[in-house]
Design a protein around this motif. Sequence first.
Motif, PDB file in Angstrom:
ATOM      1  N   ALA A 267       4.635  14.224  68.705  1.00 17.67           N
ATOM      2  CA  ALA A 267       3.852  13.821  67.320  1.00 17.67           C
ATOM      3  C   ALA A 267       2.756  14.815  67.241  1.00 17.67           C
ATOM      4  CB  ALA A 267       3.182  12.367  67.542  1.00 17.67           C
ATOM      5  N   HIS A 268       3.165  16.207  66.840  1.00 23.78           N
ATOM      6  CA  HIS A 268       2.215  17.160  66.987  1.00 23.78           C
ATOM      7  C   HIS A 268       1.165  17.107  65.841  1.00 23.78           C
ATOM      8  CE1 HIS A 268       1.036  21.333  68.607  1.00 23.78           C
ATOM      9  NE2 HIS A 268       1.044  21.588  67.343  1.00 23.78           N
ATOM     10  N   GLY A 269      -0.218  17.161  66.087  1.00 24.21           N
ATOM     11  CA  GLY A 269      -1.202  16.895  65.462  1.00 24.21           C
ATOM     12  C   GLY A 269      -1.673  15.503  65.304  1.00 24.21           C
ATOM     13  N   GLY A 318      -1.645  19.332  42.121  1.00 26.87           N
ATOM     14  CA  GLY A 318      -1.516  20.807  41.787  1.00 26.87           C
ATOM     15  C   GLY A 318      -2.351  21.696  42.795  1.00 26.87           C
ATOM     16  N   LYS A 319      -3.536  21.033  43.189  1.00 28.10           N
ATOM     17  CA  LYS A 319      -4.581  21.783  43.920  1.00 28.10           C
ATOM     18  C   LYS A 319      -4.158  21.769  45.634  1.00 28.10           C
ATOM     19  CE  LYS A 319      -7.795  22.910  40.928  1.00 28.10           C
ATOM     20  NZ  LYS A 319      -8.228  24.354  40.455  1.00 28.10           N
ATOM     21  N   TYR A 320      -3.342  20.660  46.144  1.00 24.18           N
ATOM     22  CA  TYR A 320      -3.404  20.156  47.604  1.00 24.18           C
ATOM     23  C   TYR A 320      -2.067  20.216  47.828  1.00 24.18           C
ATOM     24  CZ  TYR A 320      -6.030  18.925  51.506  1.00 24.18           C
ATOM     25  OH  TYR A 320      -6.630  18.792  52.680  1.00 24.18           O
ATOM     26  N   ARG A 321      -1.007  20.301  47.149  1.00 25.76           N
ATOM     27  CA  ARG A 321       0.372  19.659  47.663  1.00 25.76           C
ATOM     28  C   ARG A 321       0.860  20.230  49.134  1.00 25.76           C
ATOM     29  NH1 ARG A 321       6.037  19.602  43.967  1.00 25.76           N
ATOM     30  NH2 ARG A 321       7.260  18.567  45.667  1.00 25.76           N
ATOM     31  N   GLU A 322       0.481  21.480  48.945  1.00 26.24           N
ATOM     32  CA  GLU A 322       1.126  22.192  50.097  1.00 26.24           C
ATOM     33  C   GLU A 322       0.456  21.473  51.456  1.00 26.24           C
ATOM     34  OE1 GLU A 322      -2.657  24.600  49.002  1.00 26.24           O
ATOM     35  OE2 GLU A 322      -0.828  23.423  47.971  1.00 26.24           O
ATOM     36  N   PRO A 387      -1.607  23.672  59.058  1.00 27.91           N
ATOM     37  CA  PRO A 387      -1.106  24.760  59.796  1.00 27.91           C
ATOM     38  C   PRO A 387      -0.999  24.466  61.123  1.00 27.91           C
ATOM     39  CG  PRO A 387      -2.349  25.758  58.177  1.00 27.91           C
ATOM     40  CD  PRO A 387      -2.834  24.295  58.016  1.00 27.91           C
ATOM     41  N   HIS A 388       0.226  24.768  61.829  1.00 30.33           N
ATOM     42  CA  HIS A 388       0.500  24.565  63.146  1.00 30.33           C
ATOM     43  C   HIS A 388      -0.829  25.275  64.165  1.00 30.33           C
ATOM     44  CE1 HIS A 388       2.111  24.934  67.252  1.00 30.33           C
ATOM     45  NE2 HIS A 388       2.746  24.134  67.220  1.00 30.33           N
ATOM     46  N   GLY A 389      -1.062  26.522  63.704  1.00 28.11           N
ATOM     47  CA  GLY A 389      -1.919  27.229  64.593  1.00 28.11           C
ATOM     48  C   GLY A 389      -3.331  26.836  64.323  1.00 28.11           C
ATOM     49  N   ALA A 390      -3.516  25.877  63.342  1.00 24.99           N
ATOM     50  CA  ALA A 390      -4.920  25.396  63.113  1.00 24.99           C
ATOM     51  C   ALA A 390      -5.474  24.372  63.813  1.00 24.99           C
ATOM     52  CB  ALA A 390      -5.403  25.227  61.655  1.00 24.99           C
ATOM     53  N   LEU A 391      -4.391  23.488  64.310  1.00 27.19           N
ATOM     54  CA  LEU A 391      -4.610  22.393  65.192  1.00 27.19           C
ATOM     55  C   LEU A 391      -5.200  22.403  66.502  1.00 27.19           C
ATOM     56  CD1 LEU A 391      -0.948  20.679  64.758  1.00 27.19           C
ATOM     57  CD2 LEU A 391      -3.141  20.202  63.401  1.00 27.19           C
ATOM     58  N   HIS A 392      -6.251  21.629  66.702  1.00 31.45           N
ATOM     59  CA  HIS A 392      -7.110  21.990  67.993  1.00 31.45           C
ATOM     60  C   HIS A 392      -7.733  20.384  68.492  1.00 31.45           C
ATOM     61  CE1 HIS A 392      -9.921  23.667  70.407  1.00 31.45           C
ATOM     62  NE2 HIS A 392     -10.775  23.238  70.139  1.00 31.45           N
ATOM     63  N   GLY A 393      -6.961  19.871  69.229  1.00 35.06           N
ATOM     64  CA  GLY A 393      -7.151  18.603  70.024  1.00 35.06           C
ATOM     65  C   GLY A 393      -7.571  17.716  68.933  1.00 35.06           C
ATOM     66  N   LEU A 394      -8.677  16.989  69.380  1.00 34.23           N
ATOM     67  CA  LEU A 394      -9.196  15.984  68.280  1.00 34.23           C
ATOM     68  C   LEU A 394     -10.034  16.729  67.091  1.00 34.23           C
ATOM     69  CD1 LEU A 394     -10.776  13.451  70.590  1.00 34.23           C
ATOM     70  CD2 LEU A 394      -8.524  13.368  69.611  1.00 34.23           C
TER      71      LEU A 394
END
Length: 663
Positions: A267-269, A318-322, A387-394
């Motif tokens: 359950a990454h993230g 339009g602004k946030y879908r990604e 993004p995967h690399g931006a995840l950081h603990g809590l």
Amino acid sequence: MSELLKISLPDGSVREMPAGSTPADVAAAIGPGLAKAALAARVDGELVDLTRPFTADAQLALVTARDEADALDLARHDFAHVLAEAVQALFPGTQITFGPSTDDGFYYDFAPKDRPFTDEDLPAIEAEMRKIIAANKPLRREEWSREQLISRWKQQGESFKAEWAAELPDDEPLTVYWSGDDWLDMCRGPHLPSTGKLDPNAFKLTRVSGAYWRGDQNNAMLSRVYGTGWLNKKQLEEHLHRLEEAAKRDHRKLGNEMDLFHLQQEAHGSVFWHPKGYLIWRELEAYMRRAIDAAGYREVKTPQVMDSRQWEQSGHWGKYRENMFVIPDEVPNTEDEGPVVSGDADWMALKPMNCPAHVLIFRQGIKSYRDLPLRIYENGCCHRNEPHGALHGLMRVRQFTQDDAHIFCREDQIVSEVRAFCELADRVYKDFGFTYSIKLALRPEKRFGSDADWDKAEDELRNAVVEAGLATEEYGWEELPGEGAFYAPKLEWHLTDAIGRTWQVGTIQSDRVLPERLDASYIGEDGEKHRPVMLHRAIFGSYERFIGILIEHFAGRLPVWLSPVQAVVATIVSDADPYAADVAAQLKAAGIRAETDLRNEKINYKVREHSLQKVPHLLVVGKREAEEGTVAVRTLGAEHQKVMPLADAIALIRREATAPDLV
């Protein structure tokens, strides 16, 4: 006779200097002390080298180490260049790419000839850097054409630099900086006058990692060398101490030691909360509910999944879908061959924020001006595809719960509502022992809404902070151009923790865009329809991140009212087991979260283990305590224990275990 230029200084004086003079010449004319201390200059507000000639009358401010922000950026930039020069001296054939300064240091990306760099290479690189600094090599600026740059890099076998040079525009000066007469890099500058202006004891290389050329995983893998750089040894030592302290306080490490939560790939993230960790969550939730109930909010619960058309109408599609998790609105039939959903199928999305759903609640039934302000609150679970690399603990997760609320109000109510929120946030943060600063994030370049609406919204937030007495130096008041959301300006609360780090947590935004896009209205005193203004606000920001901040702020030693276990009754001998059980029962009857430790272990072992678990109070009992009806209280962090009657110990812990009262 050469032309004389008028150079205006910050003290209001004017120096007449010959055309072609430089800031260094002005510094020398003022005095030898300033000439030695000067590092760079601001000419008409632009940061430039000391050797850049004046071309016209100008405003001049000389930069010294006292101008810490500019001086630090210059030093870190130069440390990066010295790092690159040192690496090429030690490892011939290594190609250089980029090397910027960062918030606390610098890095440089290299393409090694033979092998990737490792942390074992860092001491030798540091030693070579100190040689370059000791050589006091002048840093000299030259302007080159793009063709000169490309030719130079190709001759040197610098394919990465040649590729970048080929993309540089020809309509502005292209500059290189020489270090002495034998090494150069292309750079916009500015730089210090020489390498000797750097303190050789004020930097440290910290680690090596991989990095893709230009951040693209389809490109070559490079070796990135990181360092931290400062103006003097004292600043470096203070920074390294902060890093050491931060490592001790890391919420991921403490969360594991205290058995609060865990994260795993399945359950990454998202967070797996353990019973003790979820007790902290529940206490915070109860605390916030008391606060919002007293402040006149109405709590709601909204769906996790909503139709894409709703997100299109709100503007988020339009602004946030990604950053949204999207799913088809039909579930494929696994018994059929091929996909069931066609290319033009409707889509649903897990909500990344709660605001559109709260507008839909507001729109149920006709609202009158008498119904406003309407304050809608939700402990709203949201999902964002970070993004995967931006995840950081809590601190950065994909699933999180906000203490989210939206205030629908009339124009004449905005300032008073924002001021009330400022006062509520102030009480909350002070309950947790935080100091804070307040920033006003102003309109970004790309935004919805008219300039007139943005003018009003920014003024309303500004006026509310002024009325609340918070737009002062004490509260670090600052305005941040261009940093607002695409739909609204916002006030931001930046908390300062126990070791001086800042965390942006609370926010309130004054929004006229979403009510318009989602057709929210109320009937005014004139009998006509009017648009409400929508104030988006949160205090914790998210429960996950706020808990992470609390763990690090308190180094795990949470206030007793937040501690999952508030007291442990530990026995010295097994004969005291019945008394320990009775003590624990009385503690629980008093509303204290208590456990017993009846294990056949030495008491010192038990003390160490419960200290690691950050239990606030350890009540040690043996035969004597059982006979006398006393307990030996060991408080976390205290040097000595205190023997006291059980009733006194219960009263002591109960006082500390009482949550703050916001009513």
